[in-house]
Each structure stands twice: as structure tokens, then as C-alpha cells.
Design a protein around this motif. Sequence first.
Motif, short mmCIF file in Angstrom:
data_model
loop_
_atom_site.label_atom_id
_atom_site.label_comp_id
_atom_site.label_asym_id
_atom_site.label_seq_id
_atom_site.Cartn_x
_atom_site.Cartn_y
_atom_site.Cartn_z
N LEU A 62 -57.95 -3.40 4.25
CA LEU A 62 -56.70 -3.72 4.95
C LEU A 62 -55.58 -2.77 4.54
N GLN A 63 -55.56 -2.39 3.29
CA GLN A 63 -54.56 -1.42 2.84
C GLN A 63 -54.79 -0.06 3.52
N ARG A 68 -49.36 3.37 9.52
CA ARG A 68 -48.09 4.01 9.17
C ARG A 68 -48.14 5.50 9.51
N LYS A 69 -49.25 6.14 9.20
CA LYS A 69 -49.41 7.56 9.51
C LYS A 69 -49.29 7.81 11.01
N LEU A 70 -49.84 6.89 11.82
CA LEU A 70 -49.82 7.04 13.28
C LEU A 70 -48.54 6.51 13.90
N ARG A 71 -47.70 5.84 13.11
CA ARG A 71 -46.43 5.26 13.58
C ARG A 71 -46.68 4.17 14.63
N VAL A 72 -47.64 3.29 14.36
CA VAL A 72 -47.92 2.16 15.26
C VAL A 72 -47.88 0.87 14.46
N MET A 73 -47.56 -0.22 15.12
CA MET A 73 -47.61 -1.53 14.47
C MET A 73 -49.05 -2.02 14.40
N VAL A 74 -49.29 -2.96 13.50
CA VAL A 74 -50.57 -3.65 13.44
C VAL A 74 -50.37 -5.06 13.97
N PHE A 88 -49.19 -6.37 3.64
CA PHE A 88 -48.89 -4.94 3.69
C PHE A 88 -47.73 -4.64 4.64
N GLY A 89 -46.89 -5.66 4.87
CA GLY A 89 -45.76 -5.49 5.77
C GLY A 89 -44.74 -4.47 5.31
N SER A 90 -44.71 -4.17 4.01
CA SER A 90 -43.78 -3.16 3.51
C SER A 90 -44.31 -1.74 3.77
N ILE A 91 -45.61 -1.62 4.07
CA ILE A 91 -46.21 -0.33 4.41
C ILE A 91 -46.06 -0.04 5.89
N ASP A 119 -42.13 -7.94 8.39
CA ASP A 119 -41.44 -6.65 8.47
C ASP A 119 -40.23 -6.63 7.54
N PRO A 120 -40.47 -6.60 6.22
CA PRO A 120 -39.34 -6.62 5.29
C PRO A 120 -38.41 -5.42 5.42
N ASN A 121 -38.87 -4.35 6.07
CA ASN A 121 -38.02 -3.17 6.24
C ASN A 121 -37.16 -3.22 7.51
N GLY A 122 -37.32 -4.25 8.32
CA GLY A 122 -36.46 -4.44 9.49
C GLY A 122 -36.71 -3.47 10.64
N ILE A 123 -37.90 -2.91 10.71
CA ILE A 123 -38.20 -1.93 11.76
C ILE A 123 -38.23 -2.58 13.14
#
Length: 419
Positions: free
Chosen positions: A202-203, A210-216, A238-241, A268-272
Motif C-alpha cells: 500500500l505504501q 504521488r509520482k503520477l499526481r493522481v488520487m487513490v 498514507f494520506g500524507s503521501i 487528506d491532511p495536506n488539504g489538497i
Amino acid sequence: MENGAENKWGFEDKQEHKAAPAVTVKTSLASIIDSVNKNDPRPVVPLGYGDPTAFPCFRTAVEAEDAIVDAVRSGKFNCYATNSGIPPARRAIADYLSRDLPYKLSADDVYVTLGCKQAVEVILSVLARPGANVLLPRPGWPYYEGIAQRKQVEVRHFDLLPERNWEVDLDAVEALADKNTAAMVIINPGNPCGNVFTYHHLQEIAEMARKLRVMVVADEVYGHLTFGSIPYTPMGLFGSIVPVITLGSISKRWLVPGWRFGWLVTNDPNGIFQKSGIIDSIKDCLSIYSDIPTFIQGAIPQILEKTKEDFFCKLIDTLRESAEICYNGIKEIPCMSCPNKPEGSMVTMVKLNPWLLEDINDDIEFALKLAKEESVIVTPGIYVGLKNWLRIAFCAEPSALKDGLGRMKAFCQRHTKKH
């Protein structure tokens, strides 16, 4: 009107909708169920889709039943609900999911839905835009593909690898994604494979997304229903990733699919999601959908907080026993193989070897004839993305499961080619 247009009705069915696949396992199974011989005195053994409530050993917790009664009798929940759900229900879901996370969800992160199906429709509606595509697992749950097509969202499939316990082919994910890819979907615990993703895998998924800039989009309807060596890990961890949308419900863990209560949760702790407008789009979408009955929402805090651990332990023990029966029973059928013992959910994938059988060319023909001759229902693998496989739901009474597997064995022996 010209060119015969006067003969055309404005409400005639659209061809793009006709081209979309049947979007649930249940509707896909209709013709197979219709093939059952009505004169067969034996009971039908339904191993086609994951509704355990057909069997008395799978009954919901008394605390859940009491919660519904209490909510109705209180007289507090006869009103309309707000679009996102009533605050007590949202807070209770946030608290329930936060138990497994390193951060605390708030009620504002939670949106209640009419089962997980509505949650799927909401997120795919939010992601729909000209040229958008989503990455879906193969095999998977066909509802995603059907709704995506109806929303005119392109679907691209990545494989789950049976030789690696149905892990995601991450190289394929990277090759499939482009600038128009909005999300990748995972289902954990697995439907239809019965697998459980490890923390490490999962990590890896989070880092690739994140590398592809897409949500899961993490479908966790079978969350906590694990009974093997791999513990359940929520993707929200892994919401911070990478930003994660979690889809869930009480349907499976509480054995109440007919209550139609689910949720869509932003991890989404980063608020994206807030910055990108996804939150506003979710709210706008929910404003035009039907609400969940308010009395069921009113019962949710009591259901989530008061159900005793004994209920869950008994359910896990029953599923473990059924999975063992299923796996061992399949090993005795010469034209089938199960690459991995199921460790989660209520279903598993079984490889079919039709070339060993007379007058059976593929998985659909196998399922039709099995239903007609033995009154056993299984799902052809092609319905969930893999030709010449079968999806078997093992959430049945142990005696019924043994009976169904025994009939399947007799069917295969009867149809085995004579050398």
C-alpha cells in the motif's frame, strides 16, 4: 422534420448506454440464475455474489438491530437529512475510521451515501471532465467500469498479479497513466480476489500515485474482514503521501447490505482536495442525489460504538472456516485451481481449465450449465475482467458450501474429456 426524423422519439435509448456493460454482478448473473432447472428438488446454492444474509449463520449484531429500533422510536429522525448526512452520523464515522489512523478525521471529512454504490457514482461524477481517465484493477468490481462509461470517463485497466497474491502491477500503472489520469482505484480487502494488501505494498501504491499526481480511491467495503496472516491496513494511513478517497459501508462487516448505508471520506491532511476544488464538487454532486433514510443515519453512532467485539470475532471465525472449505474443495476439482487461499473479504477467484471439459468452451458456458444441471450459481470471471476464471463467494453456511462444491466436483467429473 426531415430524413424520417418524425419517426424518432426524443426519449429513445442512447447507444453509448447500450454499449456499457451490465454494472453489477447481480444483473450479470440474471441469465445464469434463469438457467436453474425449476424441477430440481435440491436447494439452489448461491455462490455467485457476496450477500451472506441468505444464510442464518450470517446475521447482524443485536446491537445494530436495537439501534435501528431505538432511532425509529425516538421520534428524532423523521425529518429530511442534510445532503452530506446528519452531524452525529458523520462524527461517528470519523471517530470509527480514526481508530486506525495516525491523525484524526473530522465530521467534515465524511459524506454519507446510499450504500457504497452511490459513493462510487459520486466520485466518478466529480472526476468526469473531457478527456479524463481513471485506472481500474483487473479483475475488479464491474460497477466502476459501468458508471465510468456512463459518465464518459475513459477506463484503463491495470492487472492484479495472481502469482504475487494479486498485488497491483505498478509498472503497468505507471505505463498507463498520462496527464489526463485523475485517479487509480484499489479494492482492499480484495473483491473479487479475496486478497489483502500488505502495509508495504500500500505504501508503494501511495508513492506511485504521488509520482503520477493522481488520487487513490480506496474501496474498503470489506475493511477489517481479514482472517489470514496479513492484517488489514486502511489506505488512509498514507494520506500524507497522496490524497485518498475512502469508500466504505456497514454492508459487509455488519452483514446488512440491504440497509444501504455507506460513506465517502477524504483522507487528506495536506488539504489538497480543498485547494483543488474536489470538496466543493463532492458537495455539489451530493446535493442532487437522494439522501439515506434519516432513521438509519440516526442509528449509526450506536451501531459503530456499541457493537461488541464478540460479534466481529465470530464473523471472522466463520469466514476463515468457509474460506478453508472453499480452498480445499477447489483443490479436489481437477479442472480448477485456486492460486491463493483467500485471506479477506467474502469472495475468491478460481482458475478454470475448460479445455479439460467436454462441450464447455469458456467460463460463461460453464456457469450456465452448472446452474442448469446442479443448481449451483457461480460468477463467470469474464464479468469481473478475467476470461476462464470463476468468482466464487464463500460466504455461505459451511454445510451449504460443501454441498455446492460437491455438486461442482460431480459436474466437472461428468464433463471431463475421456482420453
